[in-house]
Motif scaffolding. Structure first.
Motif, PDB file in Angstrom:
ATOM      1  N   ASP A  11      -9.231  95.241 -96.553  1.00 38.13           N
ATOM      2  CA  ASP A  11      -9.664  94.854 -97.901  1.00 38.13           C
ATOM      3  C   ASP A  11     -10.523  93.595 -97.901  1.00 38.13           C
ATOM      4  O   ASP A  11     -10.846  93.054 -98.956  1.00 38.13           O
ATOM      5  N   HIS A  12     -10.888  93.106 -96.702  1.00 37.94           N
ATOM      6  CA  HIS A  12     -11.857  92.018 -96.549  1.00 37.94           C
ATOM      7  C   HIS A  12     -11.416  90.698 -97.168  1.00 37.94           C
ATOM      8  O   HIS A  12     -12.244  89.900 -97.605  1.00 37.94           O
ATOM      9  N   LEU A  13     -10.131  90.442 -97.171  1.00 31.16           N
ATOM     10  CA  LEU A  13      -9.609  89.159 -97.625  1.00 31.16           C
ATOM     11  C   LEU A  13      -8.714  88.570 -96.541  1.00 31.16           C
ATOM     12  O   LEU A  13      -8.013  89.311 -95.835  1.00 31.16           O
ATOM     13  N   PRO A  14      -8.705  87.250 -96.397  1.00 30.62           N
ATOM     14  CA  PRO A  14      -7.816  86.623 -95.411  1.00 30.62           C
ATOM     15  C   PRO A  14      -6.341  86.889 -95.707  1.00 30.62           C
ATOM     16  O   PRO A  14      -5.962  87.287 -96.821  1.00 30.62           O
ATOM     17  N   VAL A  15      -5.525  86.639 -94.697  1.00 27.67           N
ATOM     18  CA  VAL A  15      -4.069  86.768 -94.802  1.00 27.67           C
ATOM     19  C   VAL A  15      -3.488  85.372 -94.610  1.00 27.67           C
ATOM     20  O   VAL A  15      -3.571  84.802 -93.522  1.00 27.67           O
ATOM     21  N   ILE A  16      -2.921  84.820 -95.674  1.00 24.58           N
ATOM     22  CA  ILE A  16      -2.429  83.435 -95.632  1.00 24.58           C
ATOM     23  C   ILE A  16      -1.074  83.382 -96.329  1.00 24.58           C
ATOM     24  O   ILE A  16      -0.984  83.667 -97.525  1.00 24.58           O
ATOM     25  N   GLY A  17      -0.038  83.023 -95.585  1.00 26.39           N
ATOM     26  CA  GLY A  17       1.260  82.868 -96.209  1.00 26.39           C
ATOM     27  C   GLY A  17       2.402  83.350 -95.349  1.00 26.39           C
ATOM     28  O   GLY A  17       2.228  83.739 -94.189  1.00 26.39           O
ATOM     29  N   HIS A  43       1.316  83.560 -91.551  1.00 29.00           N
ATOM     30  CA  HIS A  43       0.032  84.091 -91.094  1.00 29.00           C
ATOM     31  C   HIS A  43      -1.115  83.241 -91.640  1.00 29.00           C
ATOM     32  O   HIS A  43      -1.072  82.769 -92.781  1.00 29.00           O
ATOM     33  N   ALA A  44      -2.133  83.058 -90.810  1.00 22.98           N
ATOM     34  CA  ALA A  44      -3.368  82.372 -91.230  1.00 22.98           C
ATOM     35  C   ALA A  44      -4.504  83.038 -90.467  1.00 22.98           C
ATOM     36  O   ALA A  44      -4.864  82.633 -89.362  1.00 22.98           O
ATOM     37  N   GLY A  45      -5.073  84.090 -91.039  1.00 24.51           N
ATOM     38  CA  GLY A  45      -6.121  84.818 -90.313  1.00 24.51           C
ATOM     39  C   GLY A  45      -6.782  85.869 -91.164  1.00 24.51           C
ATOM     40  O   GLY A  45      -6.670  85.879 -92.389  1.00 24.51           O
ATOM     41  N   GLY A  46      -7.488  86.771 -90.489  1.00 20.47           N
ATOM     42  CA  GLY A  46      -8.178  87.855 -91.173  1.00 20.47           C
ATOM     43  C   GLY A  46      -9.412  87.429 -91.929  1.00 20.47           C
ATOM     44  O   GLY A  46      -9.815  88.083 -92.898  1.00 20.47           O
ATOM     45  N   HIS A  47     -10.090  86.365 -91.487  1.00 24.44           N
ATOM     46  CA  HIS A  47     -11.251  85.846 -92.210  1.00 24.44           C
ATOM     47  C   HIS A  47     -12.538  86.590 -91.881  1.00 24.44           C
ATOM     48  O   HIS A  47     -13.605  86.247 -92.382  1.00 24.44           O
ATOM     49  N   GLU A  48     -12.468  87.562 -91.018  1.00 25.08           N
ATOM     50  CA  GLU A  48     -13.631  88.267 -90.480  1.00 25.08           C
ATOM     51  C   GLU A  48     -14.684  87.278 -90.015  1.00 25.08           C
ATOM     52  O   GLU A  48     -14.423  86.476 -89.126  1.00 25.08           O
ATOM     53  N   GLY A  49     -15.885  87.277 -90.612  1.00 26.28           N
ATOM     54  CA  GLY A  49     -16.935  86.405 -90.102  1.00 26.28           C
ATOM     55  C   GLY A  49     -16.988  85.034 -90.730  1.00 26.28           C
ATOM     56  O   GLY A  49     -17.936  84.292 -90.498  1.00 26.28           O
TER      57      GLY A  49
END
Length: 415
Positions: free
Chosen positions: A337-343, A353-359
């Protein structure tokens, strides 16, 4: 480094940050400055993987209204503050980051692209982004070597750039100065749990015990979280960049083509390319960019480089005779879904988790770290973190749909 991590700092709470790229470094810095006992762990070297293969962009121009733009705006405000604080303690380290608020320019080269760019910019302005139209004379003054065959141009004065590996090293240095420790060459192998709580991790260098663990492993976050028993759907997405030989001043902003809309927001596995051109302080020009979902296949493909070059030449025809001295690629941490994962992970207490920022990891790192610190310590957050929560369908692998707002194709931070 062998042995078991069991120490406690002045803050009492022990946190192990799993990943020493720029997001992990930023998180370690925020947590260490808050007085927590922080250990940073990486199976390789600090900033040696995705971060080292980035372009260093700190962007607002490529994000439509929504939670990611809010995180980008927070990060854009924080970057100068972080660097100013670092300069008070370590001036040379702060200078090595090569902070350059040079701004960005987006060009449309078709009528359809001009219409899309105009609509996108209007929505951005409503969300507080500065997006200034440039006429032909204004573009010629700002970028004298850019194509004159364009249908619209916008200037984003708040776009900036850093040297990514140096920026990560600076954040990590600040964390270490605040009492954090770093273990490199230390691979996480599995979890140590008590009931439904994560109390430790088994690593190649021994067992690490802590109160909280942060998965900040970038494109490897999916694999790491699976090893810990709480998988998240973060996958690698390959990108490549060409690097020219050093030139006299030729490109003065980050310049990209607005006609190829949707590369960032797309979930397609096939090759996608978009024209992205910018210079470095050393004089080389970076030509990007591409997106491919090919797992961790790190082979450089000539046909991909050719497609990148062809699109870049549409923006800067003057580069046609300039030699390319090398090409490099890396992996972005992609979430459907193109959104970071934070929490916090709702399935396994103690895992965050702190990631999934893509580019966009370089630019979003300091905002992500501030958000994580606030959430972890129960403090008010400066933006709503709900959209980044772990327990959403895309993160738990239940959907391939695209969400999270419209994006422009230059979200190319991790090439």
């Amino acid at each position: 480094m062998n042995g078991t991590h069991q120490g406690r700092g002045a803050g009492g709470m022990r946190v192990a940050v799993l990943g020493a790229g720029i997001v992990g470094a930023a998180c370690a810095r925020e947590l260490a400055l808050a007085g927590l006992d922080v250990l940073v762990v990486d199976r390789g070297g600090a900033a040696a993987a995705t971060t080292a293969h980035g372009e260093g962009n700190v962007l607002v121009s490529d994000k439509g209204p929504g939670p990611e733009l809010e995180l980008a705006q927070l990060s854009r405000r924080l970057w100068p503050e972080v660097l100013a604080a670092l300069a008070d303690r370590r001036p040379d380290t702060a200078r090595s980051v090569e902070w350059e608020p040079k701004g960005g320019i987006v060009l449309a080269t078709t009528d359809a692209g001009a219409g899309e760019l105009s609509r996108f910019a209007a929505a951005q302005r409503a969300a507080g982004v500065r997006a200034e139209p440039l006429d032909a004379e204004g573009l010629a003054e700002a970028e004298p070597f850019a194509t004159r065959e364009h249908t619209a141009a916008l200037h984003y004065p708040d776009d900036a750039q850093v040297q990514p590996a140096a920026a990560a090293a600076a954040l990590l240095t600040d964390a270490l100065d605040a009492g954090a420790r770093l273990w490199t060459g230390c691979e996480v192998l599995g979890a140590v749990t008590r009931g439904d709580a994560l109390t430790g991790v088994r690593t190649s260098a021994g067992r690490i015990e802590a109160d909280l663990f942060v998965d900040a492993a970038g494109p490897w976050s999916g694999e790491l979280s699976a090893r810990l028993g709480a998988p998240v759907d973060v996958r690698p997405r390959r990108g490549d960049v060409l690097v020219t030989t050093p030139l006299p001043p030729t490109v003065f902003h980050k310049v990209y083509d607005a006609d190829y809309v949707g590369a960032v927001g797309s979930s397609a596995e096939a090759l996608q390319t978009s024209a992205v051109v910018e210079s470095t302080r050393a004089g080389s020009v970076l030509l990007g960019s591409s997106r491919r979902r090919v797992g961790f296949d790190d082979r450089v493909r000539p046909e991909v480089l050719s497609a990148i070059a062809a699109k870049a030449l549409r923006l800067f025809p003057c580069l046609a005779a300039v030699p390319v001295m090398r090409a490099y690629g890396g992996f972005r941490p992609y979430v459907p879904d193109h959104l970071p994962v934070i929490g916090a992970d709702p399935r396994l207490a103690g895992l965050w988790h702190a990631g999934g920022h893509e580019g966009a990891g370089i630019g979003l790192s300091v905002g992500t770290a501030r958000l994580l610190r606030n959430l972890m310590l129960g403090q008010p957050t400066e933006i709503d973190a709900t959209a980044f929560r772990v327990d959403r369908p895309a993160v738990l692998g239940a959907t391939e749909r695209s969400a999270g707002g419209t994006a422009h194709p230059a979200d190319e931070e991790a090439v």
